[in-house]
Design a protein around this motif. Structure first.
Motif, PDB file in Angstrom:
ATOM      1  N   TYR A  90       0.824  -1.209   0.000  1.00  0.00           N
ATOM      2  CA  TYR A  90       0.000   0.000   0.000  1.00  0.00           C
ATOM      3  C   TYR A  90       0.862   1.265   0.000  1.00  0.00           C
ATOM      4  N   GLU A  91       1.988   1.237   0.678  1.00  0.00           N
ATOM      5  CA  GLU A  91       2.885   2.393   0.651  1.00  0.00           C
ATOM      6  C   GLU A  91       3.343   2.682  -0.771  1.00  0.00           C
ATOM      7  N   LEU A  92       3.643   1.621  -1.524  1.00  0.00           N
ATOM      8  CA  LEU A  92       4.115   1.785  -2.894  1.00  0.00           C
ATOM      9  C   LEU A  92       3.008   2.299  -3.813  1.00  0.00           C
ATOM     10  N   VAL A  93       1.778   1.836  -3.614  1.00  0.00           N
ATOM     11  CA  VAL A  93       0.674   2.195  -4.512  1.00  0.00           C
ATOM     12  C   VAL A  93       0.028   3.524  -4.121  1.00  0.00           C
ATOM     13  N   LEU A  94      -0.203   3.716  -2.835  1.00  0.00           N
ATOM     14  CA  LEU A  94      -0.931   4.908  -2.378  1.00  0.00           C
ATOM     15  C   LEU A  94      -0.037   6.126  -2.225  1.00  0.00           C
ATOM     16  N   GLY A  95       1.237   5.911  -1.979  1.00  0.00           N
ATOM     17  CA  GLY A  95       2.136   7.018  -1.744  1.00  0.00           C
ATOM     18  C   GLY A  95       2.220   7.380  -0.273  1.00  0.00           C
ATOM     19  N   PRO A  96       2.988   8.409   0.078  1.00  0.00           N
ATOM     20  CA  PRO A  96       3.251   8.752   1.488  1.00  0.00           C
ATOM     21  C   PRO A  96       2.015   9.017   2.331  1.00  0.00           C
ATOM     22  N   SER A  97       0.931   9.480   1.727  1.00  0.00           N
ATOM     23  CA  SER A  97      -0.262   9.785   2.525  1.00  0.00           C
ATOM     24  C   SER A  97      -0.925   8.534   3.076  1.00  0.00           C
ATOM     25  N   MET A  98      -0.664   7.368   2.474  1.00  0.00           N
ATOM     26  CA  MET A  98      -1.316   6.110   2.850  1.00  0.00           C
ATOM     27  C   MET A  98      -2.826   6.309   2.967  1.00  0.00           C
ATOM     28  N   THR A  99      -3.378   6.905   1.939  1.00  0.00           N
ATOM     29  CA  THR A  99      -4.801   7.219   1.923  1.00  0.00           C
ATOM     30  C   THR A  99      -5.464   6.486   0.775  1.00  0.00           C
ATOM     31  N   TYR A 100      -6.403   5.611   1.109  1.00  0.00           N
ATOM     32  CA  TYR A 100      -7.039   4.759   0.124  1.00  0.00           C
ATOM     33  C   TYR A 100      -8.486   5.194  -0.103  1.00  0.00           C
ATOM     34  N   THR A 101      -8.677   6.495  -0.285  1.00  0.00           N
ATOM     35  CA  THR A 101      -9.977   7.059  -0.612  1.00  0.00           C
ATOM     36  C   THR A 101      -9.769   8.206  -1.591  1.00  0.00           C
ATOM     37  N   CYS A 102     -10.855   8.651  -2.194  1.00  0.00           N
ATOM     38  CA  CYS A 102     -10.799   9.677  -3.224  1.00  0.00           C
ATOM     39  C   CYS A 102     -10.155  10.964  -2.722  1.00  0.00           C
ATOM     40  N   ALA A 103      -9.188  11.462  -3.472  1.00  0.00           N
ATOM     41  CA  ALA A 103      -8.561  12.742  -3.175  1.00  0.00           C
ATOM     42  C   ALA A 103      -9.387  13.877  -3.774  1.00  0.00           C
ATOM     43  N   VAL A 104      -9.061  15.102  -3.406  1.00  0.00           N
ATOM     44  CA  VAL A 104      -9.718  16.283  -3.977  1.00  0.00           C
ATOM     45  C   VAL A 104      -8.625  17.180  -4.540  1.00  0.00           C
ATOM     46  N   LEU A 118      -7.388   7.468  -8.999  1.00  0.00           N
ATOM     47  CA  LEU A 118      -7.074   6.120  -9.474  1.00  0.00           C
ATOM     48  C   LEU A 118      -5.970   6.143 -10.522  1.00  0.00           C
ATOM     49  N   ALA A 119      -5.951   7.168 -11.349  1.00  0.00           N
ATOM     50  CA  ALA A 119      -4.864   7.297 -12.327  1.00  0.00           C
ATOM     51  C   ALA A 119      -3.520   7.419 -11.605  1.00  0.00           C
ATOM     52  N   GLY A 120      -3.502   8.161 -10.498  1.00  0.00           N
ATOM     53  CA  GLY A 120      -2.280   8.291  -9.719  1.00  0.00           C
ATOM     54  C   GLY A 120      -1.855   6.988  -9.083  1.00  0.00           C
ATOM     55  N   TRP A 121      -2.810   6.235  -8.557  1.00  0.00           N
ATOM     56  CA  TRP A 121      -2.476   4.940  -7.944  1.00  0.00           C
ATOM     57  C   TRP A 121      -1.960   3.951  -8.985  1.00  0.00           C
ATOM     58  N   CYS A 122      -2.588   3.931 -10.169  1.00  0.00           N
ATOM     59  CA  CYS A 122      -2.122   3.042 -11.227  1.00  0.00           C
ATOM     60  C   CYS A 122      -0.704   3.412 -11.671  1.00  0.00           C
ATOM     61  N   CYS A 130       6.258  -4.344  -6.068  1.00  0.00           N
ATOM     62  CA  CYS A 130       4.904  -4.759  -5.689  1.00  0.00           C
ATOM     63  C   CYS A 130       4.709  -6.251  -5.906  1.00  0.00           C
ATOM     64  N   VAL A 131       5.206  -6.760  -7.035  1.00  0.00           N
ATOM     65  CA  VAL A 131       5.100  -8.188  -7.324  1.00  0.00           C
ATOM     66  C   VAL A 131       5.889  -8.998  -6.300  1.00  0.00           C
ATOM     67  N   ALA A 132       7.064  -8.513  -5.930  1.00  0.00           N
ATOM     68  CA  ALA A 132       7.857  -9.211  -4.921  1.00  0.00           C
ATOM     69  C   ALA A 132       7.148  -9.228  -3.570  1.00  0.00           C
ATOM     70  N   GLU A 133       6.330  -8.212  -3.317  1.00  0.00           N
ATOM     71  CA  GLU A 133       5.653  -8.083  -2.029  1.00  0.00           C
ATOM     72  C   GLU A 133       4.400  -8.960  -1.936  1.00  0.00           C
ATOM     73  N   ALA A 145      -0.949  -8.481  -7.846  1.00  0.00           N
ATOM     74  CA  ALA A 145      -0.637  -7.190  -8.456  1.00  0.00           C
ATOM     75  C   ALA A 145      -1.494  -6.960  -9.703  1.00  0.00           C
ATOM     76  N   ARG A 146      -1.735  -8.034 -10.473  1.00  0.00           N
ATOM     77  CA  ARG A 146      -2.604  -7.895 -11.645  1.00  0.00           C
ATOM     78  C   ARG A 146      -4.040  -7.563 -11.245  1.00  0.00           C
ATOM     79  N   VAL A 147      -4.512  -8.152 -10.142  1.00  0.00           N
ATOM     80  CA  VAL A 147      -5.849  -7.806  -9.641  1.00  0.00           C
ATOM     81  C   VAL A 147      -5.955  -6.305  -9.447  1.00  0.00           C
ATOM     82  N   TRP A 148      -4.958  -5.738  -8.789  1.00  0.00           N
ATOM     83  CA  TRP A 148      -5.002  -4.308  -8.474  1.00  0.00           C
ATOM     84  C   TRP A 148      -4.939  -3.440  -9.719  1.00  0.00           C
TER      85      TRP A 148
END
Length: 430
Positions: A161-175, A364-368, A378-381, A387-390
């Motif tokens: 999640y740190e790798l995908v979400l970034g430093p904010s560790m926020t898994y909800t819609c940003a503004v 979502l574009a940022g997370w992708c 991510c694959v190693a983790e 990872a393909r699911v995500w």
């Protein structure tokens, strides 16, 4: 299907091409050496194995069949990164139009490809049990079953999640406050918008339901001097959040517990934020959920409910089979009107409703992009299948938000006090 194709055995690619209403905008190839669609197409789907064909033919739901084959690596996609297949999905969504074959055509296709391919293989390990099997884990949205559903999706790996979400560790819609805003800036802006809508002030008490890794809790404590309590059903989230709270020196104000919201004993909160939880509680439970929230608030206390919604009341509240099995087991989405009614019926006064769906497409574009950039780690983790699911689910969700198939709403409401007081000024201040 022409008369000539009805008199001979079809290849795999011919079988798929025969189901199209319009010419294919992409290339389809298969392990039998067959191909269909333009050879110079930018994207190519390749059925790599017999098991992949089994997944495609045996599933009663096309999205689930394709998802299984793709996640397992038996259906390969060329021309795009597996961490961000958005562009290929956009072409697929816009250009691939299936037709309904006649019974005779369908029988010919099955005989050509082999009746044995109708036998379903074992699903990929990343797939959650079916709805029927989940009954063994408890009644839908019971404490036990909700805990298992959250565990399936959120207890993957904090590092992932740190790798995908970034430093904010926020898994909800940003503004996004402006076109050039980064994902991190947009997540901070989202938390601050919630804080302003709730009119948070130093010394107040905030309850954050479904708090994730504690982003709202930390923001309220750090930026507004609020004493904030967050709860999450994910043990890994709670551990990470508590460590980060201590690292930032906020443990005198902020706390995150591994706890079902229904077991919270404290009350008299000045505000409640519910950011991305309503999707998990079930439509039938809206009355009890918003009633619970109202009971936890002081008179004139505010609720900000942030959740994904359906675009209209004609859509099924339950998700498609792929999302249900691989992403959010037991999740449900309702149209905003139904949510507003549930909040009203619980005794709240609704003051503001805002749709920010275009911001979720950007999020979502940022997370992708993060997943693609950190793909190997991510694959190693978590493994390549997960990872393909995500990649598939986030890119598909981005497309759904862009096409207005799903939305994201803020609902701001107040618990009315004695003699009708609500604590709001004459005009909004946020």
């Amino acid at each position: 299907m022409t008369q000539s194709t009805m008199t001979r055995k079809l290849t795999i690619a011919e079988a798929f091409d025969s189901l199209m209403r319009e010419p294919l905008p992409l290339r389809i190839t298969a392990y039998d050496g067959s191909g269909a669609g333009p050879e110079d197409a930018p994207y190519r789907f390749h059925v790599a194995t017999e098991r992949g064909l089994n997944y495609l033919m045996s599933s009663p739901d096309p999205d689930l069949g394709m998802g299984r084959a793709y996640v397992s690596g038996d259906l390969q996609l060329f021309g795009t990164h597996p961490g961000d297949p958005y562009e290929a999905l956009r072409v697929l969504k816009a250009g691939v139009k299936f037709r309904r074959p006649s019974p005779a055509e369908l029988l010919h296709i099955v005989r050509s490809l082999g009746i044995s391919h109708l036998l379903p293989p074992t699903p990929p390990a990343e797939e959650a049990p079916s709805k029927v099997r989940r009954l063994l884990e408890g009644v839908r949205h019971s404490l036990t079953r909700d805990a298992e559903a959250i565990h399936h999706h959120y207890d993957v790996s904090n590092r992932f999640y740190e790798l995908v979400l970034g430093p904010s560790m926020t898994y909800t819609c940003a503004v996004f406050p402006h076109e050039a805003a980064t994902l991190e800036e947009a997540q901070a802006a989202k938390y601050d918008l919630v804080a302003r809508k709730l009119d948070l002030r130093s010394g107040q008490r905030l309850l954050d339901l479904g708090c994730g890794w504690g982003g709202m809790v930390r923001h309220a404590a750090k930026e507004y001097g609020v004493k904030a309590l967050g709860v999450t059903l994910s043990e890994q989230q709670a551990v990470w959040a508590q460590e980060e709270i201590k690292r930032q020196g906020l443990d005198h104000l902020a706390e995150v517990r591994h706890l079902d919201y229904r077991l919270i004993e404290e009350g008299d909160f000045d505000a409640v934020s519910s950011i991305g939880l309503t999707e998990h509680i079930g439509v039938r439970n809206y009355p009890s959920y918003f009633g619970f929230v109202k009971d936890k608030l002081k008179p004139e206390g505010r609720l900000l409910n942030h959740c994904i919604t359906r675009a209209n009341n004609h859509q099924d509240t339950k998700p498609g089979e792929f999302i249900d099995r691989y992403v959010f087991p037991d999740g449900e989405l309702a149209a905003p009107g139904l949510l507003v009614s549930a909040v009203h019926d619980a005794g709240f006064e609704v003051h503001d409703v805002e749709n920010i769906r275009v911001h979720y497409a950007r999020t979502l574009a940022g997370w992708c992009a993060n997943l693609a950039e950190h793909w190997d780690e991510c694959v190693a983790e978590v493994g390549e299948n997960a990872a393909r699911v995500w990649g598939l689910y986030m890119a598909g969700s981005r497309l759904a938000f862009e096409l207005n198939e799903i939305q994201l709403h803020h609902i701001l409401a107040a618990k009315v006090g004695d003699e009708g007081s609500n604590g709001f000024p004459l005009r909004p201040t946020w």
